[in-house]
Design a protein around this motif. Structure first.
Motif, short mmCIF file in Angstrom:
data_model
loop_
_atom_site.label_atom_id
_atom_site.label_comp_id
_atom_site.label_asym_id
_atom_site.label_seq_id
_atom_site.Cartn_x
_atom_site.Cartn_y
_atom_site.Cartn_z
N ASP A 59 1.45 5.42 0.83
CA ASP A 59 0.94 6.62 1.49
C ASP A 59 1.97 7.75 1.50
O ASP A 59 3.15 7.53 1.17
CB ASP A 59 0.34 6.34 2.88
N THR A 87 -3.97 5.60 -7.53
CA THR A 87 -3.70 5.48 -6.09
C THR A 87 -2.42 6.24 -5.74
O THR A 87 -2.36 7.00 -4.77
CB THR A 87 -3.52 3.98 -5.71
N SER A 110 0.86 -1.19 0.00
CA SER A 110 0.00 0.00 0.00
C SER A 110 0.90 1.24 0.00
O SER A 110 2.05 1.20 0.45
CB SER A 110 -0.95 -0.01 1.20
#
Ligand SMILES: CC/C=C\C/C=C\C[C@@H](O)/C=C/C=C/C=C\[C@@H](O)CCCC(=O)O
Ligand SMILES: [Zn+2]
Length: 670
Positions: A546, A578, A544
C-alpha cells in the motif's frame, strides 16, 4: 633556435602523443620510432626535428590512406597543419526550402607549411570559395562517406607557411536533410501555427551546417548575422546582440564546432535572474519559468566550486518534444527537453549538469570523442558535488551525493552487464572510435564510469578538501583548450606527485579495460536501504502493498526502486499492476518515473499497456527514454512488428540522431 622552438608547437606534441596512442594502427617500425623518441632532443637538434617532421609526414600519409585524421578519427580535417580560429557567419533561414544559405568567412592560423586546407562538410552545396582578396579558388569535394560526410580540399593559391593567417570565404547552402538540423512542421510545435528549426551538432553534425574542422581539437570564436522572417526569433550559442529582422550574435570564447547551435521559432522569454532568461513557445513559458526559477542559485553554487562563469549569459531554451536529449550544453544557451517540465522541479539535476558543462566540456574540452569521459565524467562528478553543496546539513548533503552516485552506478551496471556486455570495448573509459561513429558509441559509460573514477581518485587522494583544489587548478590549466586522457593523467600525477596513494591506481584497468570499474567507492547506502527493504517486500507475493510503503520516498528513491525492478526478473503482471496502483507510479508526471514504469509493464508483458507505451514514445523524443522502451518492445516478439510499424510511421517526425539510432535498435536497415 627561434624557428625550431616555434615549430615544436603544442600542436606537434599533441600530435605525437596521439600517434603513439594510435600505434596499434600504425606500421610498427614507425610507432617504435615515435615511442622511443626523446622530444626534448627534437627541440634542441635541428636535424632531429627534420627527422621528426619526415616521420610524421610518413605517418600522416599512412593514416591518410586509412582515411583518418591523425588527431581525430571522426574528422577529415588536419588541425596539426592549420586551425580555424574565427568564423564570421552570414545566414538566411528559409523554412519553405528547409535550408540555411549564406557564407562562412574562416580565419585560419597556419601551423605548418601547407598547400591546401582540408575541411569537413556533409551534404552542403558549395557555391564558391574565395580568398580574402576576392580571388575565386578551386576546391575538391570528395564523394560522401556515409555518416562522415565529404572531405573538402581547398588548394591554396600559394603555399602558406607557419604563423601565416589566411581568410577563406565559402558561400554555401545546407541540405533539407542536414543531420544537425530538425525542421519541424507547425503541427509538431505547441502553437501549431508556425514551423520551427533547431540544431544538435554534438558529436560530428556541425559539418552539415557549415564547412569546418569538425573536431573538438579545434576551438574558434564566432560572430553571426542571421536573417529570418517575422515573427521568428533566432537564438544561437552566443551572446545575442540584436534581435531585429537580422539577428546578430557574438561568441568571444573559443568553442569546438559541436557547440555551435541555432534555433528559430516563434518564441517568448522570461527573465529568471541577472544573467538568465528562459525561452520557449508561449504555451510553455510560464511552466518553464517556474520549473527553472532556481537557475541563478545553481550558477552561483557552481561558481563557488569552479570559479567565475566565463560565458556572460546563461539562458535556457525549452525545445519542442522531439529534442533528442535531456539537455545540450550549448554555450550561453542550454537546450532542454520539455520532459523536464515535471511541475515539481524534480529534474533540476539536468540543469545543474548543463551548467557544470560551462567548465568541463565547454571550457576544458575532450580533444576528440574517444576521450568523451573528460567532458561527461567530470560534468556528472561536478553536478553531484554542486547538487550536494546546495544542502545545508553536511550529513544530509553527503547522503544525497552518495545516493545520486548509487543511482548512477545502478544505471552503469544495467548498461554494462545487461545492454552492452562486459567484454564490449565501448565499456572502456577511453574508446577507440576508428571506424565507429560517435553516435553509435554513446552510452552512460563515459558519464558514470568517468564520474565514478573521479570519485575513486578523490577518496584515495584525501577527499574534497584536497580534490576541489586540484579540480580548480585543472580547470585553470586547461581552460579554453582541448585535451586527451594522457594529459589529464600527466597533470594529476604531477599535481599529486608527493601523494603515495597514487601508486595504488591501476591506470590500465580504469582507462583501457572493458567492464565494470575495478573499485566501487564506499558509498553511504542509508538512502538505498529503504529501497532494498521494499524490493524484498514486493518480491514476496504474500505481502500486501500500500501507499504507506513509499509515502516518504523522494522521487529519486522511487526511481531507484523502479530501476532495481527493471534489473531483476520481471514481476508477474498481476503483481505489477497491484504495485502500480498502490504506489501511484502509473499516474506520475515525472518522466523519469513514467519511462521506467512503462518498461516494467512491457517486461512483465502487460498487453493493456502497449498503446500507452507507443503513445509515450510518440509524444517526445528524448532518446534516454525512447530507446530503452523500443528495445524492450522489440524483445517482446509478439509486439515487435507493431513497434516497428509505429517507429516507421513516426520516423519522419524524428531528429536524425533518433531515427539513426532507433533503426539500429530495431535492427532495420539505414
Ligand atoms: C564513449 C562515447 C564516445 C563517443 C560519444 C560522443 C558523443 C555522443 C553523441 O552521440 C552525442 C551526445 C550528446 C549528448 C547531449 C546530451 C547528453 O548529455 C544527454 C544525456 C541523456 C539525457 O539526459 O537525455
Ligand atoms: Zn553532459
Amino acid at each position: 633556435m627561434f624557428v625550431i622552438g616555434k615549430l615544436v608547437t603544442r600542436q606537434y606534441r599533441l600530435h605525437i602523443r596521439h600517434l603513439i596512442n594510435k600505434n596499434t594502427r600504425l606500421n610498427s617500425a614507425l610507432s617504435v620510432k615515435l615511442k622511443t623518441a626523446n622530444y626534448t632532443s627534437y627541440i634542441r637538434v635541428p636535424w632531429a626535428l627534420t627527422l621528426l617532421k619526415r616521420t610524421l609526414h610518413t605517418v600522416n600519409r599512412e593514416l591518410d590512406a586509412m582515411g583518418l585524421s591523425p588527431l581525430d578519427p571522426s574528422s577529415y580535417s588536419r588541425p596539426e597543419q592549420a586551425v580555424v580560429k574565427h568564423v564570421d557567419l552570414k545566414l538566411n533561414v528559409d523554412f519553405d526550402n528547409r535550408q540555411l544559405s549564406g557564407e562562412a568567412l574562416l580565419t585560419v592560423n597556419v601551423l605548418d607549411s601547407i598547400e591546401e586546407l582540408i575541411l569537413d562538410s556533409s551534404n552542403l552545396t558549395i557555391e564558391s570559395i574565395e580568398s580574402e582578396d576576392g580571388k575565386v579558388l578551386n576546391y575538391k569535394l570528395d564523394d560522401p562517406v556515409p555518416n562522415y560526410g565529404s572531405k573538402l580540399t581547398i588548394p591554396l593559391p600559394e603555399p602558406a607557411t607557419v604563423d601565416q593567417k589566411i581568410k577563406l570565404r565559402i558561400k554555401y547552402k545546407t541540405s533539407p536533410t542536414a543531420t544537425a538540423l530538425q525542421w519541424l512542421e507547425p503541427k509538431q510545435t505547441s502553437g501549431k501555427k508556425y514551423p520551427y528549426m533547431f540544431s544538435q551538432c554534438q558529436p560530428i553534425h556541425a559539418r552539415s551546417i557549415l564547412p569546418c574542422q569538425d573536431s573538438p581539437a579545434v576551438k574558434f570564436t564566432y560572430n553571426a548575422e542571421v536573417t529570418a522572417p517575422e515573427p521568428f526569433t533566432v537564438l544561437m550559442s552566443a551572446i545575442k546582440e540584436n534581435g531585429s529582422a537580422k539577428a546578430t550574435f557574438r561568441q568571444p570564447v573559443p568553442i569546438p564546432s559541436y557547440l555551435l547551435a541555432i534555433a528559430v521559432g516563434v518564441l517568448e522569454s522570461r527573465e529568471l535572474g541577472p544573467r538568465t532568461h528562459v525561452w520557449s513557445e508561449k504555451e510553455e513559458i510560464e511552466r518553464s519559468a517556474w520549473e527553472f526559477a532556481d537557475t541563478e542559485k545553481y550558477l552561483q553554487a557552481a561558481e563557488r566550486l569552479c570559479g567565475p562563469y566565463q560565458w556572460t549569459q546563461y539562458d535556457l531554451l525549452v525545445l519542442p518534444p522531439s529534442f533528442p536529449y535531456g539537455g545540450m550544453e550549448n554555450p550561453c544557451l542550454t537546450f532542454v527537453t520539455p520532459t523536464l517540465l515535471a511541475g515539481d522541479r524534480s529534474q533540476a539535476d539536468v540543469i545543474v549538469h548543463e551548467i557544470m558543462h560551462s567548465w568541463t566540456g565547454n571550457l576544458v574540452t575532450n580533444t576528440n570523442f574517444e576521450h568523451f569521459w573528460l567532458n561527461e565524467g567530470f560534468t556528472v562528478f561536478l553536478e553531484r558535488k554542486v547538487g550536494a553543496s546546495l544542502i545545508s546539513d553536511k550529513e544530509e548533503a553527503h547522503r544525497s551525493r552518495d545516493f545520486s552516485s548509487l543511482l548512477g552506478l545502478q544505471e552503469l551496471t544495467e548498461t554494462i552487464k545487461l545492454d552492452l556486455g562486459e567484454q564490449n570495448p565501448l565499456t572502456k573509459l577511453v574508446v577507440n572510435l576508428t571506424g565507429v561513429h560517435p553516435d553509435d558509441a554513446f552510452s552512460t559509460v563515459p558519464y558514470e564510469k568517468g564520474s565514478l573514477f573521479l570519485r575513486y581518485l578523490e577518496d584515495l587522494l584525501g577527499g574534497s578538501a584536497v580534490f576541489d583544489d586540484f579540480l580548480r587548478a585543472y580547470l585553470n590549466k586547461f581552460q579554453r583548450q582541448s585535451l586527451d586522457t594522457d594529459q589529464f593523467k600527466a597533470y594529476l600525477l604531477d599535481y599529486f606527485k608527493d601523494n603515495d596513494a597514487l601508486k595504488k591506481v591501476d591506470w590500465t584497468t580504469w582507462l583501457h579495460k572493458a567492464g565494470m570499474p575495478p573499485v566501487i567507492p564506499d558509498y553511504d547506502t542509508s538512502m538505498t536501504k529503504a529501497v532494498t527493504a521494499l524490493l524484498a517486500k514486493v518480491n514476496d507475493p504474500n505481502n500486501s502493498l500500500d501507499y504507506n510503503d513509499v509515502r516518504i520516498f523522494t522521487p529519486q528513491q522511487v526511481i531507484n526502486f523502479l530501476q532495481a525492478l527493471i534489473d531483476q526478473d520481471p514481476l508477474p503482471v498481476d503483481r505489477l499492476r497491484t504495485l502500480g496502483d498502490a504506489y501511484n507510479v502509473a499516474t506520475s508526471k515525472n518522466s523519469e518515473i513514467t519511462y521506467r514504469w512503462l518498461r516494467l509493464c512491457i517486461r512483465s508483458r502487460d498487453e493493456s499497456k502497449i498503446d500507452e507505451a507507443l503513445q509515450f514514445v510518440n509524444s517526445q523524443g528524448r532518446m534516454k527514454y525512447v530507446r530503452p522502451v523500443y528495445r524492450d518492445l522489440y524483445a517482446w516478439e509478439a509486439v515487435r512488428e507493431k513497434a516497428i510499424e509505429n517507429f516507421l510511421k513516426n520516423e519522419p517526425n524524428m531528429m536524425h540522431v533518433s531515427a539513426y539510432t532507433l533503426r539500429k535498435d530495431l535492427h532495420l536497415k539505414e
